[in-house]
Design a protein around this motif. Structure first.
Motif, PDB file in Angstrom:
ATOM      1  N   GLU A  82      43.768 -21.115  62.307  1.00 29.82           N
ATOM      2  CA  GLU A  82      44.633 -21.872  63.227  1.00 29.82           C
ATOM      3  C   GLU A  82      44.725 -23.309  62.821  1.00 29.82           C
ATOM      4  O   GLU A  82      43.910 -23.919  62.445  1.00 29.82           O
ATOM      5  N   LEU A 120      46.335 -28.323  49.555  1.00 30.41           N
ATOM      6  CA  LEU A 120      46.008 -28.672  50.937  1.00 30.41           C
ATOM      7  C   LEU A 120      47.269 -28.823  51.783  1.00 30.41           C
ATOM      8  O   LEU A 120      47.306 -28.404  52.942  1.00 30.41           O
ATOM      9  N   THR A 121      48.297 -29.408  51.194  1.00 27.67           N
ATOM     10  CA  THR A 121      49.568 -29.538  51.903  1.00 27.67           C
ATOM     11  C   THR A 121      50.153 -28.165  52.218  1.00 27.67           C
ATOM     12  O   THR A 121      50.645 -27.918  53.326  1.00 27.67           O
ATOM     13  N   GLU A 130      48.523 -25.371  52.605  1.00 29.32           N
ATOM     14  CA  GLU A 130      47.729 -24.729  53.650  1.00 29.32           C
ATOM     15  C   GLU A 130      48.099 -25.255  55.027  1.00 29.32           C
ATOM     16  O   GLU A 130      48.271 -24.484  55.981  1.00 29.32           O
ATOM     17  N   ARG A 131      48.245 -26.574  55.139  1.00 25.87           N
ATOM     18  CA  ARG A 131      48.613 -27.153  56.432  1.00 25.87           C
ATOM     19  C   ARG A 131      49.985 -26.650  56.890  1.00 25.87           C
ATOM     20  O   ARG A 131      50.194 -26.389  58.078  1.00 25.87           O
ATOM     21  N   ARG A 132      50.915 -26.505  55.960  1.00 20.12           N
ATOM     22  CA  ARG A 132      52.239 -26.011  56.317  1.00 20.12           C
ATOM     23  C   ARG A 132      52.189 -24.577  56.822  1.00 20.12           C
ATOM     24  O   ARG A 132      52.843 -24.225  57.813  1.00 20.12           O
ATOM     25  N   ILE A 178      49.647 -23.038  58.171  1.00 21.94           N
ATOM     26  CA  ILE A 178      48.988 -23.031  59.481  1.00 21.94           C
ATOM     27  C   ILE A 178      49.967 -23.443  60.570  1.00 21.94           C
ATOM     28  O   ILE A 178      50.041 -22.827  61.639  1.00 21.94           O
ATOM     29  N   GLU A 179      50.768 -24.481  60.310  1.00 19.09           N
ATOM     30  CA  GLU A 179      51.724 -24.955  61.308  1.00 19.09           C
ATOM     31  C   GLU A 179      52.774 -23.892  61.618  1.00 19.09           C
ATOM     32  O   GLU A 179      53.116 -23.656  62.787  1.00 19.09           O
ATOM     33  N   GLN A 233      51.034 -21.044  63.660  1.00 22.50           N
ATOM     34  CA  GLN A 233      50.680 -21.468  65.016  1.00 22.50           C
ATOM     35  C   GLN A 233      51.913 -21.610  65.888  1.00 22.50           C
ATOM     36  O   GLN A 233      51.904 -21.243  67.068  1.00 22.50           O
TER      37      GLN A 233
END
Length: 355
Positions: A26, A272-273, A275-277, A279-280, A283
């Protein structure tokens, strides 16, 4: 007069075994021959209230000759997964146990049904050069996933690949053997990754069908080639409008482990970018990201997605007062009353009207 019609579907299935590290963090537009429209068909009402008749200019429900309950275009489906402290699905809830808020305002829960609704699923495979290491096992795991999830009498699935461009490898079908063959015939991975373009094309393809719209992405999450207009914000907007729930099997950790033997590889800024995308995106749509590192965890990730699809509640919300106010965003909040230590996974909002 404003009214709401909320219909629940409860799906029962065995809970997938939870394994160590695999945790949730998440297209082309189809041709008319590819388009499928199958409505919800609730069969076992638990509680029921009289259904108001739609007012002129709004959308409601109608029954076809086969008794399949059709849903009209204003429907906002809200897939909801409820997990206890151990990560197991909670499947015995009733309408009175839920609290639904739209833009912070509590709305009434009308009906709840125990039924299985059809799934319209698209799998988007990253077939760029960046995922070469994980390719063979990804294909094997995907085949097992389709065999586990697709119910030939009820569900349809499509298959896309994405590299420099997005390709529809297999239009909607209920024939798992055709999906398997399409996976096995994938071209050798090569080229850049237009991932956001692929997500938008797959979402637009899914919107042609009624039922639960699900997109499963198998990718490292990195985008190096998409149209500049297809930003993260635009991707999320399209997914909300098309009512698509997204799950991601992220392959980066698998590839790192295969290459280095280390569970935690060096993560650069681009990874890392990405992964964050991912996840967003998940979610926002009520899905999840899975990051397996080996064959058993890759298989478990697909198994957990299939289990969640079988155990979801679906809240169907008709925002009739929003007719004609296209483009505005409404927030969604779903909670469980009087139940401690549960996790609620649901989409975060919807856009009023059409694009």
């Amino acid at each position: 007069m404003k009214y709401l019609l909320i219909t629940f579907f409860l799906f029962s299935a065995s809970v997938a075994a939870q394994s160590g590290r695999v945790k949730a963090l998440e297209t082309p537009t189809p041709t008319p021959s590819d388009r499928t429209s199958v409505g919800y068909n609730p069969t076992q009402p638990v509680t029921a209230k009289p259904k108001p008749s739609p007012t002129p200019g709004t959308s409601g429900l109608s029954d076809d000759a086969d008794g399949v309950l059709k849903v009209e275009s204003t429907l906002v489906p809200i897939p909801v997964a409820i997990l206890d402290a151990a990560g197991r699905a909670v499947t015995n809830l009733q309408a009175k146990d839920f609290e639904l808020k739209i833009d912070g305002k509590t709305v009434e829960v009308g009906e709840i049904f125990k039924s299985e609704s059809p799934i319209r699923l698209a799998m988007l495979f990253d077939n760029s050069s960046s995922v070469l290491i994980a390719r063979d096992f990804e294909r094997e795991a995907a085949v097992k996933f389709f065999r586990r999830v697709i119910r030939p009498e009820r569900d349809l699935a499509a298959l896309f690949s994405v590299a420099d461009y997005t390709r529809l490898e297999q239009p909607f079908t209920n024939d798992v053997s055709r999906l398997t063959q399409a996976i096995q015939l994938f071209a050798e991975p090569k080229g850049a990754t237009a991932l956001f373009d692929g997500i938008i094309e797959a979402s637009e393809y899914l919107k042609s069908a009624s039922g639960r719209r699900v997109l499963v992405i198998v990718s490292d999450g990195e985008d190096t080639y998409s149209d500049f207009k297809n930003t993260l914000e635009e991707v999320i907007r399209v997914l909300h409008i098309d009512n698509v729930q997204v799950f991601v099997v992220k392959t980066k950790d698998f590839e790192n482990f295969k290459r280095t033997g280390q569970r935690n590889g060096n993560a650069n800024i681009r990874a890392l970018t990405a992964e964050r995308r991912m996840i967003e995106i998940t979610q926002q749509t009520g899905g999840a990201v899975y990051s397996p590192i080996d064959e058993s965890e890759m298989s478990e990730a697909f198994k957990q997605i299939s289990a969640e699809l079988a155990q979801q509640y679906i809240i169907s919300y008709y925002p009739e007062d929003d007719t004609g106010k296209g483009g505005e965003f409404r927030t969604i909040s779903v909670n469980v009353k009087d139940k401690q230590n549960v996790t609620v996974k649901a989409r975060k909002g919807y856009y009023v009207g059409r694009k």
